[in-house]
Design a protein around this motif. Sequence first.
Motif, PDB file in Angstrom:
ATOM      1  N   LYS A   1       0.811  -1.226   0.000  1.00  0.00           N
ATOM      2  CA  LYS A   1       0.000   0.000   0.000  1.00  0.00           C
ATOM      3  C   LYS A   1       0.841   1.272   0.000  1.00  0.00           C
ATOM      4  O   LYS A   1       0.493   2.240  -0.666  1.00  0.00           O
ATOM      5  CB  LYS A   1      -0.953   0.006   1.188  1.00  0.00           C
ATOM      6  CG  LYS A   1      -1.875   1.210   1.165  1.00  0.00           C
ATOM      7  CD  LYS A   1      -3.203   0.937   1.745  1.00  0.00           C
ATOM      8  CE  LYS A   1      -4.130   2.106   1.476  1.00  0.00           C
ATOM      9  NZ  LYS A   1      -5.432   1.895   2.029  1.00  0.00           N
ATOM     10  N   TYR A   2       1.934   1.301   0.764  1.00  0.00           N
ATOM     11  CA  TYR A   2       2.695   2.539   0.955  1.00  0.00           C
ATOM     12  C   TYR A   2       4.119   2.498   0.406  1.00  0.00           C
ATOM     13  O   TYR A   2       4.803   3.521   0.417  1.00  0.00           O
ATOM     14  CB  TYR A   2       2.750   2.896   2.444  1.00  0.00           C
ATOM     15  CG  TYR A   2       1.390   3.227   2.996  1.00  0.00           C
ATOM     16  CD1 TYR A   2       0.843   4.496   2.815  1.00  0.00           C
ATOM     17  CD2 TYR A   2       0.643   2.283   3.677  1.00  0.00           C
ATOM     18  CE1 TYR A   2      -0.408   4.801   3.302  1.00  0.00           C
ATOM     19  CE2 TYR A   2      -0.613   2.582   4.168  1.00  0.00           C
ATOM     20  CZ  TYR A   2      -1.144   3.837   3.980  1.00  0.00           C
ATOM     21  OH  TYR A   2      -2.386   4.138   4.456  1.00  0.00           O
ATOM     22  N   GLY A   3       4.583   1.368  -0.074  1.00  0.00           N
ATOM     23  CA  GLY A   3       5.964   1.226  -0.494  1.00  0.00           C
ATOM     24  C   GLY A   3       6.370   2.078  -1.685  1.00  0.00           C
ATOM     25  O   GLY A   3       7.545   2.380  -1.857  1.00  0.00           O
ATOM     26  N   SER A   4       5.410   2.476  -2.494  1.00  0.00           N
ATOM     27  CA  SER A   4       5.713   3.294  -3.675  1.00  0.00           C
ATOM     28  C   SER A   4       5.262   4.733  -3.519  1.00  0.00           C
ATOM     29  O   SER A   4       5.234   5.480  -4.495  1.00  0.00           O
ATOM     30  CB  SER A   4       5.041   2.681  -4.911  1.00  0.00           C
ATOM     31  OG  SER A   4       5.572   1.403  -5.163  1.00  0.00           O
ATOM     32  N   GLY A   5       4.870   5.106  -2.306  1.00  0.00           N
ATOM     33  CA  GLY A   5       4.425   6.476  -2.064  1.00  0.00           C
ATOM     34  C   GLY A   5       2.995   6.526  -1.562  1.00  0.00           C
ATOM     35  O   GLY A   5       2.386   5.515  -1.253  1.00  0.00           O
ATOM     36  N   CYS A   6       2.478   7.732  -1.502  1.00  0.00           N
ATOM     37  CA  CYS A   6       1.117   7.972  -1.025  1.00  0.00           C
ATOM     38  C   CYS A   6       0.116   7.223  -1.908  1.00  0.00           C
ATOM     39  O   CYS A   6       0.179   7.330  -3.131  1.00  0.00           O
ATOM     40  CB  CYS A   6       0.829   9.476  -1.062  1.00  0.00           C
ATOM     41  SG  CYS A   6      -0.904   9.907  -0.733  1.00  0.00           S
ATOM     42  N   PRO A   7      -0.814   6.473  -1.305  1.00  0.00           N
ATOM     43  CA  PRO A   7      -1.807   5.771  -2.116  1.00  0.00           C
ATOM     44  C   PRO A   7      -2.729   6.719  -2.893  1.00  0.00           C
ATOM     45  O   PRO A   7      -3.278   6.342  -3.915  1.00  0.00           O
ATOM     46  CB  PRO A   7      -2.618   4.964  -1.106  1.00  0.00           C
ATOM     47  CG  PRO A   7      -1.870   5.000   0.161  1.00  0.00           C
ATOM     48  CD  PRO A   7      -0.922   6.151   0.117  1.00  0.00           C
ATOM     49  N   GLY A   8      -2.857   7.956  -2.421  1.00  0.00           N
ATOM     50  CA  GLY A   8      -3.732   8.909  -3.099  1.00  0.00           C
ATOM     51  C   GLY A   8      -3.077   9.579  -4.291  1.00  0.00           C
ATOM     52  O   GLY A   8      -3.541   9.476  -5.425  1.00  0.00           O
ATOM     53  N   CYS A   9      -1.972  10.280  -4.049  1.00  0.00           N
ATOM     54  CA  CYS A   9      -1.321  11.074  -5.099  1.00  0.00           C
ATOM     55  C   CYS A   9      -0.135  10.358  -5.746  1.00  0.00           C
ATOM     56  O   CYS A   9       0.422  10.837  -6.722  1.00  0.00           O
ATOM     57  CB  CYS A   9      -0.880  12.426  -4.543  1.00  0.00           C
ATOM     58  SG  CYS A   9       0.417  12.308  -3.281  1.00  0.00           S
TER      59      CYS A   9
ATOM     60  N   ILE B   1       1.129  15.135  -1.702  1.00  0.00           N
ATOM     61  CA  ILE B   1       0.643  16.438  -2.151  1.00  0.00           C
ATOM     62  C   ILE B   1      -0.884  16.450  -2.239  1.00  0.00           C
ATOM     63  O   ILE B   1      -1.474  17.334  -2.856  1.00  0.00           O
ATOM     64  CB  ILE B   1       1.277  16.845  -3.507  1.00  0.00           C
ATOM     65  CG1 ILE B   1       0.986  15.803  -4.578  1.00  0.00           C
ATOM     66  CG2 ILE B   1       2.780  17.067  -3.348  1.00  0.00           C
ATOM     67  CD1 ILE B   1       1.370  16.222  -5.993  1.00  0.00           C
ATOM     68  N   CYS B   2      -1.535  15.495  -1.591  1.00  0.00           N
ATOM     69  CA  CYS B   2      -2.998  15.464  -1.577  1.00  0.00           C
ATOM     70  C   CYS B   2      -3.528  16.702  -0.872  1.00  0.00           C
ATOM     71  O   CYS B   2      -2.892  17.211   0.064  1.00  0.00           O
ATOM     72  CB  CYS B   2      -3.497  14.227  -0.831  1.00  0.00           C
ATOM     73  SG  CYS B   2      -3.161  12.648  -1.647  1.00  0.00           S
ATOM     74  N   PRO B   3      -4.711  17.200  -1.246  1.00  0.00           N
ATOM     75  CA  PRO B   3      -5.304  18.339  -0.543  1.00  0.00           C
ATOM     76  C   PRO B   3      -5.531  18.021   0.931  1.00  0.00           C
ATOM     77  O   PRO B   3      -5.852  16.879   1.277  1.00  0.00           O
ATOM     78  CB  PRO B   3      -6.637  18.555  -1.267  1.00  0.00           C
ATOM     79  CG  PRO B   3      -6.566  17.775  -2.530  1.00  0.00           C
ATOM     80  CD  PRO B   3      -5.540  16.710  -2.339  1.00  0.00           C
ATOM     81  N   ASP B   4      -5.367  19.012   1.787  1.00  0.00           N
ATOM     82  CA  ASP B   4      -5.509  18.804   3.229  1.00  0.00           C
ATOM     83  C   ASP B   4      -6.908  18.339   3.627  1.00  0.00           C
ATOM     84  O   ASP B   4      -7.062  17.626   4.610  1.00  0.00           O
ATOM     85  CB  ASP B   4      -5.181  20.090   3.996  1.00  0.00           C
ATOM     86  CG  ASP B   4      -3.688  20.370   3.997  1.00  0.00           C
ATOM     87  OD1 ASP B   4      -2.903  19.454   3.710  1.00  0.00           O
ATOM     88  OD2 ASP B   4      -3.310  21.523   4.288  1.00  0.00           O
ATOM     89  N   GLU B   5      -7.938  18.716   2.894  1.00  0.00           N
ATOM     90  CA  GLU B   5      -9.302  18.360   3.288  1.00  0.00           C
ATOM     91  C   GLU B   5      -9.663  16.914   2.978  1.00  0.00           C
ATOM     92  O   GLU B   5     -10.691  16.420   3.421  1.00  0.00           O
ATOM     93  CB  GLU B   5     -10.320  19.313   2.654  1.00  0.00           C
ATOM     94  CG  GLU B   5     -10.311  19.334   1.144  1.00  0.00           C
ATOM     95  CD  GLU B   5      -9.321  20.311   0.551  1.00  0.00           C
ATOM     96  OE1 GLU B   5      -9.159  20.295  -0.670  1.00  0.00           O
ATOM     97  OE2 GLU B   5      -8.678  21.080   1.290  1.00  0.00           O
ATOM     98  N   GLY B   6      -8.840  16.225   2.235  1.00  0.00           N
ATOM     99  CA  GLY B   6      -9.124  14.829   1.911  1.00  0.00           C
ATOM    100  C   GLY B   6      -8.151  13.893   2.569  1.00  0.00           C
ATOM    101  O   GLY B   6      -7.219  14.297   3.260  1.00  0.00           O
ATOM    102  N   LYS B   7      -8.399  12.598   2.401  1.00  0.00           N
ATOM    103  CA  LYS B   7      -7.446  11.607   2.882  1.00  0.00           C
ATOM    104  C   LYS B   7      -6.450  11.367   1.782  1.00  0.00           C
ATOM    105  O   LYS B   7      -6.833  11.379   0.617  1.00  0.00           O
ATOM    106  CB  LYS B   7      -8.152  10.315   3.234  1.00  0.00           C
ATOM    107  CG  LYS B   7      -8.910  10.385   4.512  1.00  0.00           C
ATOM    108  CD  LYS B   7      -9.368   9.065   5.066  1.00  0.00           C
ATOM    109  CE  LYS B   7      -9.659   7.953   4.155  1.00  0.00           C
ATOM    110  NZ  LYS B   7     -10.131   6.737   4.701  1.00  0.00           N
ATOM    111  N   PRO B   8      -5.243  11.014   2.016  1.00  0.00           N
ATOM    112  CA  PRO B   8      -4.563  10.894   3.290  1.00  0.00           C
ATOM    113  C   PRO B   8      -4.160  12.236   3.842  1.00  0.00           C
ATOM    114  O   PRO B   8      -3.544  13.081   3.488  1.00  0.00           O
ATOM    115  CB  PRO B   8      -3.396   9.992   3.010  1.00  0.00           C
ATOM    116  CG  PRO B   8      -3.215   9.948   1.538  1.00  0.00           C
ATOM    117  CD  PRO B   8      -4.486  10.424   0.935  1.00  0.00           C
TER     118      PRO B   8
END
Length: 99
Positions: A78-86, A92-99
């Motif tokens: 899940k996390y080995g290649s970076g943020c699951p979102g961005c 660099i995901c927006p603060d109002e969302g996850k993660p």
Amino acid sequence: MTIAEFQQLIRTMYLRKDVARGIEGTFMWLIEEIGELAAALRKGSPEEMASEFADVLAWLATIANVAGVDLTAAVAEKYGSGCPGCKQMVCICPDEGKP
């Protein structure tokens, strides 16, 4: 100690009891420990906070053992290649969302 070593340590110490308790019972213990961590974060000493973090991690490893999940593999996937979102190593995901 690695995640795998810790999960094996918890498995060695508690697996028989944990399997007998089952996922639902083990999950309830995890939730109780999360509540204790919340209380320690609000009013606890650094030592109390550290102890509660350790307890939460132990119960997380416990429920993973009962469910047959390898935490090292799950975290790497899940996390080995970076943020699951961005997908970036520095999120660099927006603060109002996850993660």
